[in-house]
Design an enzyme around this catalytic site. Structure first.
Site, PDB file in Angstrom:
ATOM      1  N   ASP A  73      33.401  43.482  47.634  1.00 44.27           N
ATOM      2  CA  ASP A  73      34.617  44.459  48.205  1.00 44.27           C
ATOM      3  C   ASP A  73      36.017  43.634  47.817  1.00 44.27           C
ATOM      4  O   ASP A  73      36.283  42.704  48.017  1.00 44.27           O
ATOM      5  CB  ASP A  73      34.547  44.624  49.604  1.00 44.27           C
ATOM      6  CG  ASP A  73      35.374  45.834  49.841  1.00 44.27           C
ATOM      7  OD1 ASP A  73      35.434  47.004  49.182  1.00 44.27           O
ATOM      8  OD2 ASP A  73      36.057  45.779  51.080  1.00 44.27           O
ATOM      9  N   GLY A 157      41.813  48.903  37.617  1.00 47.65           N
ATOM     10  CA  GLY A 157      42.153  48.835  38.955  1.00 47.65           C
ATOM     11  C   GLY A 157      43.728  48.620  39.111  1.00 47.65           C
ATOM     12  O   GLY A 157      44.603  49.279  38.296  1.00 47.65           O
ATOM     13  N   TYR A 158      43.912  47.690  40.011  1.00 48.41           N
ATOM     14  CA  TYR A 158      45.451  47.168  40.154  1.00 48.41           C
ATOM     15  C   TYR A 158      45.794  46.079  39.129  1.00 48.41           C
ATOM     16  O   TYR A 158      46.797  45.477  39.354  1.00 48.41           O
ATOM     17  CB  TYR A 158      45.429  46.810  41.530  1.00 48.41           C
ATOM     18  CG  TYR A 158      45.666  47.779  42.609  1.00 48.41           C
ATOM     19  CD1 TYR A 158      46.782  48.702  42.610  1.00 48.41           C
ATOM     20  CD2 TYR A 158      44.292  48.182  43.497  1.00 48.41           C
ATOM     21  CE1 TYR A 158      46.690  49.746  43.709  1.00 48.41           C
ATOM     22  CE2 TYR A 158      44.350  49.300  44.182  1.00 48.41           C
ATOM     23  CZ  TYR A 158      45.357  49.913  44.508  1.00 48.41           C
ATOM     24  OH  TYR A 158      45.332  51.141  45.173  1.00 48.41           O
TER      25      TYR A 158
END
Length: 171
Positions: A73, A157-158
């Site tokens: 995660d 993603g980021y």
């Protein structure tokens, strides 16, 4: 799937799966997705930390496939936003939002905020649950600042927003 000769990656994210395959390529195990292992269910990530969510996913898949399972995660913590988006990184701009939409939302929230107040870190917690049920969880971070616009093309993603001064670029 070859039972214990496999390592199952508990993700539906093709980018993460490919990263794990590259990282584990030299090991004498077949690296398969949870779908390839026969696990198709959705997993509710209701932990309060990255470590809890990684372990929830790994245990859930391991209970179904009885193989070694790795889950992660990960997400972004922005200090100016009190640690947000945090464990909600994937849902930050709403369910089904794209990477570009999440990045746009983050940039909008930091609009006009000077670089010295844009400190952030990418956090990744990885859990491994072995066939016997024992587990191991680790956490790593990459610190930097949120750039004013996306840059680079190697990540997802980021990644295009986290500027890391030590390397002089986004990750």
């Amino acid at each position: 799937m070859k039972g214990q000769e496999c390592i199952v990656i508990a993700t539906k994210n093709k980018g993460k799966l490919e990263e794990f395959r590259q990282l584990l390529a030299k090991l004498p195990y077949e690296v398969v997705s949870m779908a390839e292992a026969g696990f198709m269910d959705d997993i509710e990530e209701n932990g309060e930390t990255f470590e809890e969510n990684a372990l929830i996913k790994a245990k859930c898949v391991r209970n179904a496939v009885r193989a070694t399972v790795i889950a992660d995660d990960s997400g972004l913590e922005v200090d100016y936003l009190g640690g947000a988006p945090g464990v909600y990184s994937a849902r930050y701009a709403g369910e089904g939002a794209t990477d570009a939409e999440r990045n746009r939302k983050l940039l909008n929230e930091l609009s006009g905020i000077p670089m010295e107040k844009r400190s952030a870190r990418f956090v990744c917690a990885i859990a491994v649950v072995f066939p016997d049920g024992s587990s191991l969880t680790v956490r790593g971070t990459c610190d930097g600042y949120i750039a004013e616009k996306p840059a680079g093309s190697n990540g997802f993603g980021y990644d295009p927003l986290l500027y890391v001064p030590e390397i002089g670029m986004t990750i």
